[in-house]
Design a protein around this motif. Structure first.
Motif, PDB file in Angstrom:
ATOM      1  N   PHE A  78     -21.112  23.179  -5.013  1.00 43.93           N
ATOM      2  CA  PHE A  78     -22.186  22.231  -4.481  1.00 43.93           C
ATOM      3  C   PHE A  78     -23.424  22.289  -5.228  1.00 43.93           C
ATOM      4  O   PHE A  78     -24.260  21.352  -5.096  1.00 43.93           O
ATOM      5  CB  PHE A  78     -22.377  22.589  -3.136  1.00 43.93           C
ATOM      6  N   GLU A  79     -23.575  23.356  -6.011  1.00 41.35           N
ATOM      7  CA  GLU A  79     -24.961  23.474  -6.890  1.00 41.35           C
ATOM      8  C   GLU A  79     -25.256  22.564  -7.832  1.00 41.35           C
ATOM      9  O   GLU A  79     -26.540  22.282  -8.089  1.00 41.35           O
ATOM     10  CB  GLU A  79     -25.022  24.869  -6.943  1.00 41.35           C
ATOM     11  N   GLN A  80     -24.119  22.216  -8.553  1.00 47.27           N
ATOM     12  CA  GLN A  80     -24.352  21.214  -9.710  1.00 47.27           C
ATOM     13  C   GLN A  80     -23.006  20.568  -9.792  1.00 47.27           C
ATOM     14  O   GLN A  80     -22.196  20.751  -9.109  1.00 47.27           O
ATOM     15  CB  GLN A  80     -24.804  21.946 -10.777  1.00 47.27           C
ATOM     16  N   GLY A  81     -23.149  19.423 -10.817  1.00 47.43           N
ATOM     17  CA  GLY A  81     -21.926  18.447 -11.022  1.00 47.43           C
ATOM     18  C   GLY A  81     -22.141  17.342 -10.176  1.00 47.43           C
ATOM     19  O   GLY A  81     -23.047  17.035  -9.771  1.00 47.43           O
ATOM     20  N   PRO A  82     -21.034  16.682 -10.423  1.00 46.69           N
ATOM     21  CA  PRO A  82     -20.962  15.282  -9.776  1.00 46.69           C
ATOM     22  C   PRO A  82     -21.278  14.968  -8.257  1.00 46.69           C
ATOM     23  O   PRO A  82     -21.842  14.330  -7.836  1.00 46.69           O
ATOM     24  CB  PRO A  82     -19.367  14.670 -10.035  1.00 46.69           C
ATOM     25  N   LEU A  83     -20.959  16.127  -7.644  1.00 57.29           N
ATOM     26  CA  LEU A  83     -21.493  15.808  -6.299  1.00 57.29           C
ATOM     27  C   LEU A  83     -22.703  15.650  -5.740  1.00 57.29           C
ATOM     28  O   LEU A  83     -23.260  15.076  -5.107  1.00 57.29           O
ATOM     29  CB  LEU A  83     -20.584  17.021  -4.978  1.00 57.29           C
ATOM     30  N   VAL A  84     -23.557  16.415  -6.443  1.00 59.08           N
ATOM     31  CA  VAL A  84     -24.985  16.485  -6.239  1.00 59.08           C
ATOM     32  C   VAL A  84     -25.813  15.102  -6.746  1.00 59.08           C
ATOM     33  O   VAL A  84     -26.427  14.674  -5.819  1.00 59.08           O
ATOM     34  CB  VAL A  84     -25.784  17.670  -7.343  1.00 59.08           C
ATOM     35  N   GLY A  85     -25.071  14.613  -7.856  1.00 55.35           N
ATOM     36  CA  GLY A  85     -25.652  12.956  -8.109  1.00 55.35           C
ATOM     37  C   GLY A  85     -25.318  12.181  -7.152  1.00 55.35           C
ATOM     38  O   GLY A  85     -26.032  11.102  -6.754  1.00 55.35           O
ATOM     39  N   ILE A  86     -23.785  12.036  -6.872  1.00 55.97           N
ATOM     40  CA  ILE A  86     -23.408  11.303  -5.888  1.00 55.97           C
ATOM     41  C   ILE A  86     -24.101  11.313  -4.372  1.00 55.97           C
ATOM     42  O   ILE A  86     -24.705  10.360  -3.820  1.00 55.97           O
ATOM     43  CB  ILE A  86     -21.833  11.379  -5.448  1.00 55.97           C
ATOM     44  N   GLN A  87     -24.304  12.460  -3.963  1.00 54.53           N
ATOM     45  CA  GLN A  87     -24.971  12.746  -2.662  1.00 54.53           C
ATOM     46  C   GLN A  87     -26.658  12.057  -2.922  1.00 54.53           C
ATOM     47  O   GLN A  87     -26.969  11.369  -1.991  1.00 54.53           O
ATOM     48  CB  GLN A  87     -24.999  14.053  -2.194  1.00 54.53           C
ATOM     49  N   GLU A  88     -27.251  12.294  -3.919  1.00 54.16           N
ATOM     50  CA  GLU A  88     -28.494  11.912  -4.272  1.00 54.16           C
ATOM     51  C   GLU A  88     -28.267  10.423  -4.171  1.00 54.16           C
ATOM     52  O   GLU A  88     -29.179   9.736  -3.779  1.00 54.16           O
ATOM     53  CB  GLU A  88     -28.995  12.376  -5.688  1.00 54.16           C
ATOM     54  N   GLU A  89     -27.337   9.685  -4.738  1.00 50.48           N
ATOM     55  CA  GLU A  89     -27.216   8.198  -4.813  1.00 50.48           C
ATOM     56  C   GLU A  89     -27.177   7.752  -3.185  1.00 50.48           C
ATOM     57  O   GLU A  89     -27.672   6.383  -3.036  1.00 50.48           O
ATOM     58  CB  GLU A  89     -26.209   7.886  -5.627  1.00 50.48           C
ATOM     59  N   HIS A  90     -26.315   8.463  -2.547  1.00 43.74           N
ATOM     60  CA  HIS A  90     -26.388   8.018  -0.974  1.00 43.74           C
ATOM     61  C   HIS A  90     -27.809   7.635  -0.509  1.00 43.74           C
ATOM     62  O   HIS A  90     -28.288   7.017   0.123  1.00 43.74           O
ATOM     63  CB  HIS A  90     -25.556   9.021  -0.146  1.00 43.74           C
ATOM     64  N   ARG A  91     -28.594   8.864  -0.793  1.00 43.13           N
ATOM     65  CA  ARG A  91     -29.780   8.751  -0.228  1.00 43.13           C
ATOM     66  C   ARG A  91     -30.855   7.824  -0.864  1.00 43.13           C
ATOM     67  O   ARG A  91     -31.739   7.060  -0.020  1.00 43.13           O
ATOM     68  CB  ARG A  91     -30.813  10.201  -0.635  1.00 43.13           C
ATOM     69  N   GLU A  92     -30.641   7.359  -2.090  1.00 41.52           N
ATOM     70  CA  GLU A  92     -31.466   6.507  -2.644  1.00 41.52           C
ATOM     71  C   GLU A  92     -30.863   4.905  -2.308  1.00 41.52           C
ATOM     72  O   GLU A  92     -31.861   4.199  -1.989  1.00 41.52           O
ATOM     73  CB  GLU A  92     -31.059   6.622  -4.166  1.00 41.52           C
ATOM     74  N   ILE A  93     -29.618   4.871  -1.870  1.00 45.15           N
ATOM     75  CA  ILE A  93     -29.317   3.423  -1.416  1.00 45.15           C
ATOM     76  C   ILE A  93     -29.724   3.372   0.080  1.00 45.15           C
ATOM     77  O   ILE A  93     -30.362   2.311   0.145  1.00 45.15           O
ATOM     78  CB  ILE A  93     -27.677   3.489  -1.233  1.00 45.15           C
ATOM     79  N   ASP A  94     -29.659   4.325   0.755  1.00 42.13           N
ATOM     80  CA  ASP A  94     -30.188   4.310   2.019  1.00 42.13           C
ATOM     81  C   ASP A  94     -31.682   3.981   2.068  1.00 42.13           C
ATOM     82  O   ASP A  94     -32.163   3.481   3.101  1.00 42.13           O
ATOM     83  CB  ASP A  94     -30.041   5.725   2.738  1.00 42.13           C
ATOM     84  N   GLY A  95     -32.374   4.450   1.017  1.00 46.43           N
ATOM     85  CA  GLY A  95     -33.824   4.327   0.888  1.00 46.43           C
ATOM     86  C   GLY A  95     -34.266   2.812   0.665  1.00 46.43           C
ATOM     87  O   GLY A  95     -35.173   2.608   1.310  1.00 46.43           O
ATOM     88  N   TYR A  96     -33.566   2.244  -0.323  1.00 50.21           N
ATOM     89  CA  TYR A  96     -33.566   0.908  -0.629  1.00 50.21           C
ATOM     90  C   TYR A  96     -33.340   0.030   0.580  1.00 50.21           C
ATOM     91  O   TYR A  96     -34.244  -0.851   0.904  1.00 50.21           O
ATOM     92  CB  TYR A  96     -33.073   0.512  -1.657  1.00 50.21           C
ATOM     93  N   ILE A  97     -32.249   0.127   1.136  1.00 49.95           N
ATOM     94  CA  ILE A  97     -32.046  -0.743   2.252  1.00 49.95           C
ATOM     95  C   ILE A  97     -32.780  -0.272   3.515  1.00 49.95           C
ATOM     96  O   ILE A  97     -33.301  -1.369   4.320  1.00 49.95           O
ATOM     97  CB  ILE A  97     -30.418  -0.529   2.769  1.00 49.95           C
ATOM     98  N   GLY A  98     -33.053   0.857   3.752  1.00 53.67           N
ATOM     99  CA  GLY A  98     -34.163   1.212   4.881  1.00 53.67           C
ATOM    100  C   GLY A  98     -35.543   0.550   4.596  1.00 53.67           C
ATOM    101  O   GLY A  98     -36.226  -0.015   5.507  1.00 53.67           O
ATOM    102  N   HIS A  99     -35.919   0.828   3.321  1.00 51.59           N
ATOM    103  CA  HIS A  99     -37.353   0.114   2.902  1.00 51.59           C
ATOM    104  C   HIS A  99     -37.145  -1.610   3.224  1.00 51.59           C
ATOM    105  O   HIS A  99     -38.336  -2.010   3.781  1.00 51.59           O
ATOM    106  CB  HIS A  99     -37.483   0.232   1.586  1.00 51.59           C
TER     107      HIS A  99
END
Length: 175
Positions: free
Chosen positions: A87-108
């Motif tokens: 969980f510390e590094q690798g593809p899951l970290v980036g993918i989960q960050e993108e979930h937050r980014e998407i949520d931020g754009y739509i929420g905004h």
């Protein structure tokens, strides 16, 4: 042998997520057409407000299924795959960050189009719509990353028992 559905994956859990991507992409195309209208036309204020009402409705219809899909990934899929790859590094970290980014754009977008849209000036409308364009771009790349990196990783890494359990957990509707 399963019939040809156009899905790439053989593992039932990954086919469920991939199929959800197809549905979400279909919904995205509907609202993205409105985003492109704002980008390519020289809209007048009244027509912009009308289109903004349509866009807001389409985004609201999209957010329910997107949220259900995201919750399924974050509740069941990512923790399971993370137990294999970390969980510390690798593809899951980036993918989960993108979930937050998407949520931020739509929420905004939803925040700034809440209330009386018919009072928004054209400049504010364009700024709000830009958030949905950004969300579309991030979502499009995000789906590709999941389908080319994360999902194949799961097909190769997970044990048969974990694959079966994950399939049962993911086998719910997002609509």
């Amino acid at each position: 042998m399963p019939e040809n559905t156009g899905l790439k994956f053989t593992m039932p859990a990954m086919r469920i997520l991939e199929n959800e991507h197809r549905y979400l992409s279909f919904l995205m195309e509907e609202w993205h057409a409105l985003v492109l209208w704002f980008e390519h036309d020289q809209p007048v204020l009244e027509e912009s407000r009308t289109q903004l009402h349509k866009l807001r409705k389409a985004i609201l219809e999209f957010t329910g299924p997107l949220k259900k899909h995201t919750v399924k990934e974050e509740t069941f899929f990512f923790p399971l795959l993370g137990s294999y790859i970390g969980f510390e590094q690798g593809p899951l970290v980036g993918i989960q960050e993108e979930h937050r980014e998407i949520d931020g754009y739509i929420g905004h977008f939803l925040h700034y189009t809440e209330g009386n849209i018919d009072m928004l000036p054209l400049e504010d409308i364009r700024a709000a719509v830009k958030d949905t364009g950004e969300a579309f771009e991030v979502l499009t790349v995000h789906f590709v990353k999941e389908e080319t990196v994360i999902y194949p990783m799961a097909e190769h890494q997970l044990s048969a028992k974990d694959k079966e359990r994950l399939s049962q957990q993911l086998n719910t509707l997002i609509t």
